[in-house]
Design an enzyme around this catalytic site. Structure first.
Site, PDB file in Angstrom:
ATOM      1  N   GLY A 155      -0.307   7.177  -6.937  1.00  0.00           N
ATOM      2  CA  GLY A 155      -0.618   5.756  -6.991  1.00  0.00           C
ATOM      3  C   GLY A 155       0.227   4.885  -7.884  1.00  0.00           C
ATOM      4  N   PRO A 192       2.152  12.046  -6.899  1.00  0.00           N
ATOM      5  CA  PRO A 192       2.934  10.825  -6.658  1.00  0.00           C
ATOM      6  C   PRO A 192       3.735  10.918  -5.359  1.00  0.00           C
ATOM      7  CG  PRO A 192       4.048  12.195  -8.289  1.00  0.00           C
ATOM      8  CD  PRO A 192       2.760  12.901  -7.931  1.00  0.00           C
ATOM      9  N   GLY A 193       3.778   9.843  -4.617  1.00  0.00           N
ATOM     10  CA  GLY A 193       4.578   9.786  -3.397  1.00  0.00           C
ATOM     11  C   GLY A 193       5.591   8.658  -3.509  1.00  0.00           C
ATOM     12  N   ARG A 195       5.864  -2.030   6.982  1.00  0.00           N
ATOM     13  CA  ARG A 195       5.150  -2.505   5.789  1.00  0.00           C
ATOM     14  C   ARG A 195       5.046  -4.039   5.685  1.00  0.00           C
ATOM     15  NH1 ARG A 195       6.083  -1.756   1.132  1.00  0.00           N
ATOM     16  NH2 ARG A 195       3.983  -1.157   0.529  1.00  0.00           N
ATOM     17  N   CYS A 234       8.737  -8.035  20.420  1.00  0.00           N
ATOM     18  CA  CYS A 234       8.180  -9.242  21.017  1.00  0.00           C
ATOM     19  C   CYS A 234       6.827  -9.621  20.456  1.00  0.00           C
ATOM     20  CB  CYS A 234       8.104  -9.049  22.522  1.00  0.00           C
ATOM     21  SG  CYS A 234       9.743  -8.814  23.164  1.00  0.00           S
ATOM     22  N   GLU A 235       6.769  -9.854  19.174  1.00  0.00           N
ATOM     23  CA  GLU A 235       5.603 -10.524  18.591  1.00  0.00           C
ATOM     24  C   GLU A 235       6.039 -11.186  17.295  1.00  0.00           C
ATOM     25  OE1 GLU A 235       2.511  -7.822  16.851  1.00  0.00           O
ATOM     26  OE2 GLU A 235       3.293  -6.445  18.347  1.00  0.00           O
ATOM     27  N   TYR A 284       6.991   5.470   2.883  1.00  0.00           N
ATOM     28  CA  TYR A 284       6.186   4.764   3.892  1.00  0.00           C
ATOM     29  C   TYR A 284       7.066   3.911   4.804  1.00  0.00           C
ATOM     30  CZ  TYR A 284       2.705   6.395   0.587  1.00  0.00           C
ATOM     31  OH  TYR A 284       1.972   7.193  -0.244  1.00  0.00           O
TER      32      TYR A 284
HETATM   33  N1  LLP Z   1      -2.815  11.291  -2.978  1.00  0.00           N
HETATM   34  C1  LLP Z   1      -3.660  10.792  -2.060  1.00  0.00           C
HETATM   35  C2  LLP Z   1      -4.934  11.475  -1.830  1.00  0.00           C
HETATM   36  C3  LLP Z   1      -3.304   9.637  -1.335  1.00  0.00           C
HETATM   37  O1  LLP Z   1      -4.142   9.160  -0.425  1.00  0.00           O
HETATM   38  C4  LLP Z   1      -2.054   9.010  -1.563  1.00  0.00           C
HETATM   39  C5  LLP Z   1      -1.647   7.822  -0.811  1.00  0.00           C
HETATM   40  C6  LLP Z   1      -1.201   9.571  -2.536  1.00  0.00           C
HETATM   41  C7  LLP Z   1      -1.615  10.703  -3.230  1.00  0.00           C
HETATM   42  C8  LLP Z   1       0.146   8.996  -2.845  1.00  0.00           C
HETATM   43  O2  LLP Z   1       0.068   7.723  -3.366  1.00  0.00           O
HETATM   44  P1  LLP Z   1       1.406   7.002  -3.901  1.00  0.00           P
HETATM   45  O3  LLP Z   1       1.850   7.746  -5.153  1.00  0.00           O
HETATM   46  O4  LLP Z   1       2.425   7.084  -2.845  1.00  0.00           O
HETATM   47  O5  LLP Z   1       0.975   5.645  -4.188  1.00  0.00           O
HETATM   48  N2  LLP Z   1       1.232   3.158   3.717  1.00  0.00           N
HETATM   49  C9  LLP Z   1       0.904   2.495   2.467  1.00  0.00           C
HETATM   50  C10 LLP Z   1       0.526   3.471   1.371  1.00  0.00           C
HETATM   51  C11 LLP Z   1      -0.621   4.386   1.718  1.00  0.00           C
HETATM   52  C12 LLP Z   1      -0.988   5.333   0.622  1.00  0.00           C
HETATM   53  C13 LLP Z   1      -2.006   6.303   1.078  1.00  0.00           C
HETATM   54  N3  LLP Z   1      -2.362   7.304   0.137  1.00  0.00           N
HETATM   55  C14 LLP Z   1       2.077   1.617   2.063  1.00  0.00           C
HETATM   56  O6  LLP Z   1       3.059   1.567   2.776  1.00  0.00           O
HETATM   57  O7  LLP Z   1       1.998   0.941   1.049  1.00  0.00           O
END
Ligand code: LLP
Length: 421
Positions: free
Chosen positions: A239, A276-277, A314, A346-347, A375
């Site tokens: 997050g 972390p992602g 996004r 087309c939107e 993402y």
């Molecule tokens: N762990 C869990 C259980 C999660 O649901 C998520 C993200 C993460 C870790 C990783 O979170 P991060 O470190 O990446 O914030 N598509 C959206 C983001 C969706 C996130 C969903 N869950 C966007 O493009 O902003």
């Protein structure tokens, strides 16, 4: 910091000119920097130094096999949310004991595959899921290692669609019911409770909600231990946000985040996992696109690109900002102009930015969307029958296509026409 910098007016990915990649693979495409991926992973390693820990990269952010292998080679664990992601992690060489399985809707088939193939833990999100996992584990004569995801009812103060830790969100079990559900779990022969899991949302730019949630987890750990549970692992989710607008944002750093973890949970003698992602992959990637037309509307100029909402959703989906930069910097003295930056879909929702100030650009010029490594490609679709775009990985002065652009035939031949037609 990332490794996309200008040299003599030309944008480079590490030591490779972005324009050279475009000439080789065509546009649009995603390009990722190995050095940036590695640097971001190491920032989390450093932030948790001194505590037993595992950084489990949230694969949903970018699940290309080469990206997973890059991080897996550094010792990263993986957070997966489907058996597809689990199988990708395994295919990239990550051992099962470094994979955690999250998500509200795991099926019995998915549980069976993960238990058979090896798994570090399931992050269980509900009572019915707990019972289903118990049944699957017993049918395999195994015990499933489990944390239970609690919903701490904390507002992450982020975009509505990516906040996950409020009581109205679908995730986790209410923290008020945690003790009862842990008691239930402890009585199930196919379940071994190893810890607690929490994840409150994504793109958090303030540490206060983390501090609040982790404080609640510390209290719960003490209560559950007093109840006789062997809580030895805390999965704190992901997050931490990234600076999407370089000019005006500076979210907290992994080191600051690590300090919150140490302050709130450091005295519990637990192994810490984080997921972390975005922070690892986001600023490690660009989406590179070509200007097809510059069109003059009634009162504005439209920059029409060859990438669209199907390639990077996004901005349309969350109203997100991505910095857009020219691949070749214009000469000095040219005034920026406002453009609506749009794709060919087309939107009207296919708009990347409205009235964005950009240096003067012309048809044929290349532009790059920053912060597109997370993402981006993973959320792409073939809407408007636009094939998925390639992904490229750079390392130093080398680059490789890590997902090829499919041919139109490949796209067409995936469908089939029944014989009665
Ligand atoms: N762990 C869990 C259980 C999660 O649901 C998520 C993200 C993460 C870790 C990783 O979170 P991060 O470190 O990446 O914030 N598509 C959206 C983001 C969706 C996130 C969903 N869950 C966007 O493009 O902003």
């Amino acid at each position: 910091m990332d490794h996309f910098l200008y040299r003599d007016g030309a944008l480079f990915a590490e030591d490779v000119a972005v324009a050279d990649i475009a000439a080789s693979v065509g546009t649009p495409f995603y390009v990722y920097s190995t050095a940036t991926l590695e640097r971001h992973y190491r920032l989390f390693e450093e932030a948790l130094a001194g505590m037993p820990h595992l950084v489990c990269y949230a694969m949903k952010a970018n699940s290309n096999l080469a990206v997973i292998r890059t991080l897996g080679n550094l010792g990263a664990g993986m957070d997966v949310v489907s058996i597809g992601e689990y199988l990708k992690a395994k295919a990239a060489g990550v051992p099962g004991d470094r994979i955690v399985f999250s998500g509200v809707g795991k099926t019995a088939d998915e549980m069976r595959t993960a238990l058979t193939g090896g798994i570090r833990q399931f992050n269980v999100e509900s009572e019915p899921e707990l019972l289903a996992l118990n049944a699957v584990a017993m049918s395999l004569d195994q015990t499933a290692p489990v944390t239970i995801r609690v919903n701490p009812d904390v507002d992450a103060k982020t975009h509505e669609k990516i906040a996950t830790g409020r009581k109205e969100d679908k995730f986790g079990i209410p923290i008020s019911r945690a003790r009862a559900i842990y008691a239930e779990a402890a009585a199930l022969p196919g379940i071994e409770v190893v810890g607690i899991d929490v994840h409150i949302g994504s793109q958090l730019t303030d540490l206060a909600p983390f501090e609040q949630a982790y404080g609640k987890i510390a209290e719960l750990t003490r209560q559950l231990r007093a109840d006789g549970h062997n809580i030895r692992r805390l999965d704190l989710g992901g997050g931490l946000g990234i600076p999407y607008e370089r000019s005006n944002s500076a979210p907290p750093l992994p080191l600051d985040y690590g300090a919150v973890i140490k302050r709130t949970l450091g005295d519990l003698d637990c192994e810490i996992e984080i997921e972390p992602g975005r922070l690892i992959a986001g600023n490690a990637g660009l989406l590179v696109s070509k200007v097809i037309y510059v069109k003059s509307g009634e009162d504005r100029k439209f920059l029409i690109l060859d990438s669209a909402m199907n390639d990077l959703v996004r901005p349309s989906m969350y109203g997100s900002h991505h910095d857009i930069v020219p691949v070749n910097e214009p000469g000095p003295g040219l005034e920026p102009q406002p453009f609506d930056v749009v794709g060919p879909v087309c939107e009207s929702g296919d708009t990347f930015a409205k009235q964005r100030l950009l240096p003067p650009v012309a048809a044929g010029d290349l532009v790059a969307f920053r912060s597109a490594g997370a993402y981006g490609a993973v959320m792409a679709s073939e809407y408007n029958s636009r094939p998925l775009i390639p992904e490229v990985l750079v390392k130093g002065d080398q680059f490789a296509v890590i997902r090829a652009r499919p041919s139109y035939d490949a796209m067409i031949n995936r469908d089939s026409i029944p014989e009665w037609l």
